[in-house]
Write a protein that holds these residues in place. Structure first.
Motif, mmCIF file in Angstrom:
data_model
loop_
_atom_site.group_PDB
_atom_site.id
_atom_site.type_symbol
_atom_site.label_atom_id
_atom_site.label_comp_id
_atom_site.label_asym_id
_atom_site.label_seq_id
_atom_site.Cartn_x
_atom_site.Cartn_y
_atom_site.Cartn_z
ATOM 1 N N SER A 45 0.864 -1.178 0.000
ATOM 2 C CA SER A 45 0.000 0.000 0.000
ATOM 3 C C SER A 45 0.900 1.226 0.000
ATOM 4 C CB SER A 45 -0.923 0.012 1.226
ATOM 5 O OG SER A 45 -0.162 0.184 2.410
ATOM 6 N N VAL A 46 0.274 2.388 0.017
ATOM 7 C CA VAL A 46 0.996 3.653 0.094
ATOM 8 C C VAL A 46 0.656 4.283 1.436
ATOM 9 C CG1 VAL A 46 1.232 5.946 -0.935
ATOM 10 C CG2 VAL A 46 0.962 3.939 -2.403
ATOM 11 N N ASN A 47 1.682 4.669 2.188
ATOM 12 C CA ASN A 47 1.429 5.242 3.516
ATOM 13 C C ASN A 47 1.033 6.711 3.424
ATOM 14 O OD1 ASN A 47 3.811 6.785 3.311
ATOM 15 N ND2 ASN A 47 5.002 5.375 4.567
ATOM 16 N N LEU A 52 5.707 3.772 -0.675
ATOM 17 C CA LEU A 52 5.344 2.359 -0.749
ATOM 18 C C LEU A 52 5.714 1.661 0.549
ATOM 19 C CD1 LEU A 52 4.366 0.019 -2.646
ATOM 20 C CD2 LEU A 52 6.790 -0.356 -3.173
ATOM 21 N N GLN A 53 4.778 0.833 1.043
ATOM 22 C CA GLN A 53 5.061 0.031 2.236
ATOM 23 C C GLN A 53 4.458 -1.347 2.043
ATOM 24 O OE1 GLN A 53 3.232 2.054 5.558
ATOM 25 N NE2 GLN A 53 1.220 1.249 5.093
ATOM 26 N N GLY A 54 5.052 -2.323 2.694
ATOM 27 C CA GLY A 54 4.523 -3.672 2.622
ATOM 28 C C GLY A 54 5.617 -4.696 2.500
ATOM 29 N N GLY A 55 5.226 -5.857 1.993
ATOM 30 C CA GLY A 55 6.157 -6.965 1.854
ATOM 31 C C GLY A 55 5.414 -8.279 1.969
ATOM 32 N N SER A 60 3.711 -8.992 7.464
ATOM 33 C CA SER A 60 3.029 -7.708 7.613
ATOM 34 C C SER A 60 1.549 -7.863 7.942
ATOM 35 C CB SER A 60 3.206 -6.866 6.344
ATOM 36 O OG SER A 60 2.789 -7.589 5.197
ATOM 37 N N LEU A 61 0.810 -8.606 7.140
ATOM 38 C CA LEU A 61 -0.632 -8.709 7.350
ATOM 39 C C LEU A 61 -0.985 -9.526 8.591
ATOM 40 C CD1 LEU A 61 -3.559 -8.229 6.457
ATOM 41 C CD2 LEU A 61 -3.350 -10.278 5.032
ATOM 42 N N PHE A 62 -0.450 -10.728 8.688
ATOM 43 C CA PHE A 62 -0.857 -11.610 9.789
ATOM 44 C C PHE A 62 -0.548 -11.022 11.169
ATOM 45 C CE2 PHE A 62 -0.135 -15.287 6.599
ATOM 46 C CZ PHE A 62 -1.345 -15.020 5.980
ATOM 47 N N PRO A 63 0.663 -10.511 11.404
ATOM 48 C CA PRO A 63 0.909 -9.886 12.715
ATOM 49 C C PRO A 63 0.018 -8.658 12.940
ATOM 50 C CG PRO A 63 2.991 -10.358 11.628
ATOM 51 C CD PRO A 63 1.899 -10.592 10.615
ATOM 52 N N GLY A 64 -0.228 -7.882 11.880
ATOM 53 C CA GLY A 64 -1.084 -6.701 12.014
ATOM 54 C C GLY A 64 -2.496 -7.057 12.428
ATOM 55 N N ILE A 65 -3.044 -8.117 11.847
ATOM 56 C CA ILE A 65 -4.397 -8.564 12.205
ATOM 57 C C ILE A 65 -4.433 -8.991 13.661
ATOM 58 C CG2 ILE A 65 -6.099 -10.412 11.822
ATOM 59 C CD1 ILE A 65 -6.184 -8.279 9.645
ATOM 60 N N ASP A 66 -3.464 -9.793 14.072
ATOM 61 C CA ASP A 66 -3.464 -10.325 15.439
ATOM 62 C C ASP A 66 -3.163 -9.277 16.505
ATOM 63 O OD1 ASP A 66 -4.087 -12.872 14.500
ATOM 64 O OD2 ASP A 66 -1.985 -13.475 14.353
ATOM 65 N N ASP A 105 -9.520 -3.464 -1.157
ATOM 66 C CA ASP A 105 -8.449 -4.426 -1.421
ATOM 67 C C ASP A 105 -8.545 -4.923 -2.856
ATOM 68 O OD1 ASP A 105 -7.527 -4.548 1.313
ATOM 69 O OD2 ASP A 105 -9.198 -5.872 1.772
ATOM 70 N N TYR A 106 -7.403 -5.030 -3.497
ATOM 71 C CA TYR A 106 -7.305 -5.637 -4.833
ATOM 72 C C TYR A 106 -6.422 -6.868 -4.702
ATOM 73 C CZ TYR A 106 -9.220 -1.285 -6.591
ATOM 74 O OH TYR A 106 -10.031 -0.200 -6.819
#
Length: 127
Positions: A45-47, A52-55, A60-66, A105-106
């Motif tokens: 995504s773009v912060n 650009l941020q992510g990986g 990135s996603l799984f820890p963020g959700i939890d 989300d795309y």
């Protein structure tokens, strides 16, 4: 016999997007969404600074959700589109009130060994 349509593939992708990915967001449990993603899936995504941020989704996603999401009350999730060509697909999912956030989300999915799997995600957060 008629030529087969993509209805079975559409329903399978819909299941991945709603019953795995979105359900994991809504429940704030990455374990629910993990089966939707390939092991090497990415997310970008773009912060707020336009960068650009992510990986890797696993980092990135799984820890963020939890760690940052809480179970959602009265969320709304819709599929904007699913486009399928053979073993490749793209989809848009819009969600409101997901842990207090809104997202567009795309996704890019591939049908790997007969199973639809998310290999990449880009998104815009409506904060």
């Amino acid at each position: 016999m008629t030529k087969p349509t993509y209805t079975a593939d559409y329903k399978a992708i819909e299941n991945v997007l709603l019953n795995q990915y979105a359900a994991g967001c809504i429940q704030a449990k990455s374990d629910v969404m993990k089966p939707a993603f390939h092991d090497v899936a990415t997310m970008y995504s773009v912060n707020e600074n336009g960068e650009l941020q992510g990986g890797a989704v696993a980092e990135s996603l799984f820890p963020g959700i939890d760690e940052h999401f809480t179970p959602s009350e009265n969320p709304t999730v819709v599929i904007g589109f699913i486009n399928i060509t053979g073993t490749a697909a793209s989809a848009r999912v819009d969600g409101d009130n997901i842990s207090g956030y809104g997202f567009t989300d795309y996704f890019h999915l591939l049908k790997i060994n007969g199973k639809w799997t998310i290999v990449s995600k880009i998104f815009h957060g409506h904060y």
